[in-house]
Design a protein around this motif. Structure first.
Motif, PDB file in Angstrom:
ATOM      1  N   ASP A  61      -2.051  -6.793  23.694  1.00  0.00           N
ATOM      2  CA  ASP A  61      -1.711  -7.970  24.518  1.00  0.00           C
ATOM      3  C   ASP A  61      -1.563  -7.576  25.983  1.00  0.00           C
ATOM      4  N   LEU A  62      -0.961  -6.415  26.233  1.00  0.00           N
ATOM      5  CA  LEU A  62      -0.794  -5.948  27.614  1.00  0.00           C
ATOM      6  C   LEU A  62      -2.152  -5.685  28.270  1.00  0.00           C
ATOM      7  N   LEU A  63      -3.061  -5.054  27.524  1.00  0.00           N
ATOM      8  CA  LEU A  63      -4.390  -4.799  28.071  1.00  0.00           C
ATOM      9  C   LEU A  63      -5.140  -6.101  28.332  1.00  0.00           C
ATOM     10  N   ALA A  64      -4.980  -7.078  27.450  1.00  0.00           N
ATOM     11  CA  ALA A  64      -5.613  -8.385  27.674  1.00  0.00           C
ATOM     12  C   ALA A  64      -5.047  -9.034  28.940  1.00  0.00           C
ATOM     13  N   PRO A  82      -7.061  -4.262  45.300  1.00  0.00           N
ATOM     14  CA  PRO A  82      -8.074  -3.219  45.111  1.00  0.00           C
ATOM     15  C   PRO A  82      -8.576  -3.165  43.672  1.00  0.00           C
ATOM     16  N   ALA A  83      -9.849  -2.893  43.510  1.00  0.00           N
ATOM     17  CA  ALA A  83     -10.471  -2.881  42.181  1.00  0.00           C
ATOM     18  C   ALA A  83      -9.787  -1.893  41.237  1.00  0.00           C
ATOM     19  N   ASP A  84      -9.242  -0.818  41.773  1.00  0.00           N
ATOM     20  CA  ASP A  84      -8.615   0.188  40.910  1.00  0.00           C
ATOM     21  C   ASP A  84      -7.091   0.023  40.823  1.00  0.00           C
ATOM     22  N   ALA A  85      -6.587  -1.139  41.244  1.00  0.00           N
ATOM     23  CA  ALA A  85      -5.137  -1.344  41.303  1.00  0.00           C
ATOM     24  C   ALA A  85      -4.456  -1.229  39.940  1.00  0.00           C
ATOM     25  N   LEU A  86      -5.126  -1.614  38.883  1.00  0.00           N
ATOM     26  CA  LEU A  86      -4.538  -1.550  37.537  1.00  0.00           C
ATOM     27  C   LEU A  86      -5.422  -0.700  36.628  1.00  0.00           C
ATOM     28  N   SER A  87      -5.938   0.367  37.170  1.00  0.00           N
ATOM     29  CA  SER A  87      -6.959   1.134  36.452  1.00  0.00           C
ATOM     30  C   SER A  87      -6.404   2.076  35.390  1.00  0.00           C
ATOM     31  N   THR A  88      -5.166   2.515  35.512  1.00  0.00           N
ATOM     32  CA  THR A  88      -4.644   3.500  34.569  1.00  0.00           C
ATOM     33  C   THR A  88      -4.694   2.983  33.133  1.00  0.00           C
ATOM     34  N   LEU A  89      -4.210   1.774  32.916  1.00  0.00           N
ATOM     35  CA  LEU A  89      -4.217   1.232  31.561  1.00  0.00           C
ATOM     36  C   LEU A  89      -5.636   0.965  31.074  1.00  0.00           C
ATOM     37  N   GLU A  90      -6.486   0.475  31.977  1.00  0.00           N
ATOM     38  CA  GLU A  90      -7.855   0.186  31.583  1.00  0.00           C
ATOM     39  C   GLU A  90      -8.626   1.465  31.245  1.00  0.00           C
ATOM     40  N   LYS A  91      -8.259   2.579  31.874  1.00  0.00           N
ATOM     41  CA  LYS A  91      -8.956   3.844  31.636  1.00  0.00           C
ATOM     42  C   LYS A  91      -8.429   4.579  30.408  1.00  0.00           C
ATOM     43  N   SER A  92      -7.455   4.030  29.741  1.00  0.00           N
ATOM     44  CA  SER A  92      -6.843   4.722  28.613  1.00  0.00           C
ATOM     45  C   SER A  92      -7.548   4.453  27.290  1.00  0.00           C
ATOM     46  N   ILE A  93      -8.722   3.887  27.338  1.00  0.00           N
ATOM     47  CA  ILE A  93      -9.469   3.579  26.115  1.00  0.00           C
ATOM     48  C   ILE A  93      -9.710   4.844  25.291  1.00  0.00           C
ATOM     49  N   PHE A  96      -6.703   5.648  23.287  1.00  0.00           N
ATOM     50  CA  PHE A  96      -6.551   4.770  22.130  1.00  0.00           C
ATOM     51  C   PHE A  96      -7.512   5.183  21.003  1.00  0.00           C
ATOM     52  N   ARG A  97      -8.712   5.590  21.386  1.00  0.00           N
ATOM     53  CA  ARG A  97      -9.661   6.072  20.362  1.00  0.00           C
ATOM     54  C   ARG A  97      -9.133   7.336  19.685  1.00  0.00           C
ATOM     55  N   GLU A  98      -8.536   8.221  20.492  1.00  0.00           N
ATOM     56  CA  GLU A  98      -7.977   9.444  19.930  1.00  0.00           C
ATOM     57  C   GLU A  98      -6.827   9.116  18.974  1.00  0.00           C
ATOM     58  N   MET A  99      -5.998   8.139  19.345  1.00  0.00           N
ATOM     59  CA  MET A  99      -4.906   7.720  18.467  1.00  0.00           C
ATOM     60  C   MET A  99      -5.452   7.120  17.177  1.00  0.00           C
ATOM     61  N   GLN A 100      -6.486   6.303  17.299  1.00  0.00           N
ATOM     62  CA  GLN A 100      -7.084   5.683  16.120  1.00  0.00           C
ATOM     63  C   GLN A 100      -7.639   6.755  15.175  1.00  0.00           C
ATOM     64  N   ALA A 101      -8.319   7.751  15.745  1.00  0.00           N
ATOM     65  CA  ALA A 101      -8.865   8.829  14.916  1.00  0.00           C
ATOM     66  C   ALA A 101      -7.747   9.579  14.201  1.00  0.00           C
ATOM     67  N   ALA A 102      -6.658   9.851  14.896  1.00  0.00           N
ATOM     68  CA  ALA A 102      -5.523  10.539  14.273  1.00  0.00           C
ATOM     69  C   ALA A 102      -4.924   9.683  13.156  1.00  0.00           C
ATOM     70  N   MET A 103      -4.859   8.380  13.368  1.00  0.00           N
ATOM     71  CA  MET A 103      -4.329   7.486  12.330  1.00  0.00           C
ATOM     72  C   MET A 103      -5.246   7.483  11.120  1.00  0.00           C
ATOM     73  N   GLU A 104      -6.543   7.474  11.349  1.00  0.00           N
ATOM     74  CA  GLU A 104      -7.485   7.486  10.223  1.00  0.00           C
ATOM     75  C   GLU A 104      -7.356   8.778   9.409  1.00  0.00           C
ATOM     76  N   ARG A 105      -7.019   9.879  10.079  1.00  0.00           N
ATOM     77  CA  ARG A 105      -6.807  11.163   9.384  1.00  0.00           C
ATOM     78  C   ARG A 105      -5.407  11.244   8.768  1.00  0.00           C
ATOM     79  N   LYS A 106      -4.594  10.230   9.078  1.00  0.00           N
ATOM     80  CA  LYS A 106      -3.182  10.206   8.659  1.00  0.00           C
ATOM     81  C   LYS A 106      -2.431  11.411   9.217  1.00  0.00           C
ATOM     82  N   ASP A 107      -2.792  11.773  10.432  1.00  0.00           N
ATOM     83  CA  ASP A 107      -2.162  12.889  11.141  1.00  0.00           C
ATOM     84  C   ASP A 107      -1.059  12.295  12.023  1.00  0.00           C
ATOM     85  N   TRP A 108       0.073  12.020  11.405  1.00  0.00           N
ATOM     86  CA  TRP A 108       1.147  11.287  12.084  1.00  0.00           C
ATOM     87  C   TRP A 108       1.800  12.098  13.195  1.00  0.00           C
ATOM     88  N   ILE A 109       1.789  13.420  13.078  1.00  0.00           N
ATOM     89  CA  ILE A 109       2.347  14.244  14.147  1.00  0.00           C
ATOM     90  C   ILE A 109       1.475  14.132  15.403  1.00  0.00           C
TER      91      ILE A 109
END
Length: 140
Positions: A61-64, A82-93, A96-109
């Motif tokens: 919701d925050l990213l939206a 400025p175009a890059d004014a809110l870029s940190t969150l947008e660049k964190s994709i 999020f992919r890395e977190m998703q991969a860890a979740m799929e591996r069930k690597d909770w640590i």
């Protein structure tokens, strides 16, 4: 430079509301996810996953909201953001992919580490960016 165009005044008001909303919730999202990262290390239970799921939904919701603010700001010629004014969150994709991969591996640590050491600083930086945008939109 102030603008008397009622559409721009309304848009500016809505964007300011969005920025204030983001500023009011980003700390809560961060705190909730940090709590979840602690729980993932010691209690990867269904309750912990429910908290994690809610935190991820809140991030979505925050990213939206960031995207909507960016789109709206593009139509404010009197208050350029400025175009890059809110870029940190947008660049964190990738994060999020890395977190998703860890979740799929069930690597909770790894999920807990990513939340604590990478996502939380991103949210802190995002909060600073929202504050800077608020200054741009409220300055005379």
């Amino acid at each position: 430079m102030p603008n008397d165009d009622p559409r721009e005044v309304e848009l500016l008001s809505r964007i300011r509301e969005g920025v204030e909303t983001a500023l009011s919730v980003i700390g809560e999202i961060d705190a909730g996810l940090l709590d979840c990262s602690k729980r993932l290390r010691i209690d990867p239970s269904s309750e912990t996953f429910a908290v994690l799921s809610a935190g991820i939904a809140n991030l979505g919701d925050l990213l939206a909201l960031v995207q909507e603010i960016r789109k709206g700001a593009d139509f404010l010629p009197s208050r350029p953001v400025p175009a890059d004014a809110l870029s940190t969150l947008e660049k964190s994709i990738d994060l999020f992919r890395e977190m998703q991969a860890a979740m799929e591996r069930k690597d909770w640590i790894s999920v807990a580490d990513l939340i604590q050491y990478e996502l939380s600083p991103v949210l802190s930086e995002g909060k600073k960016e929202f504050s800077a945008v608020r200054e741009l939109l409220t300055s005379p």
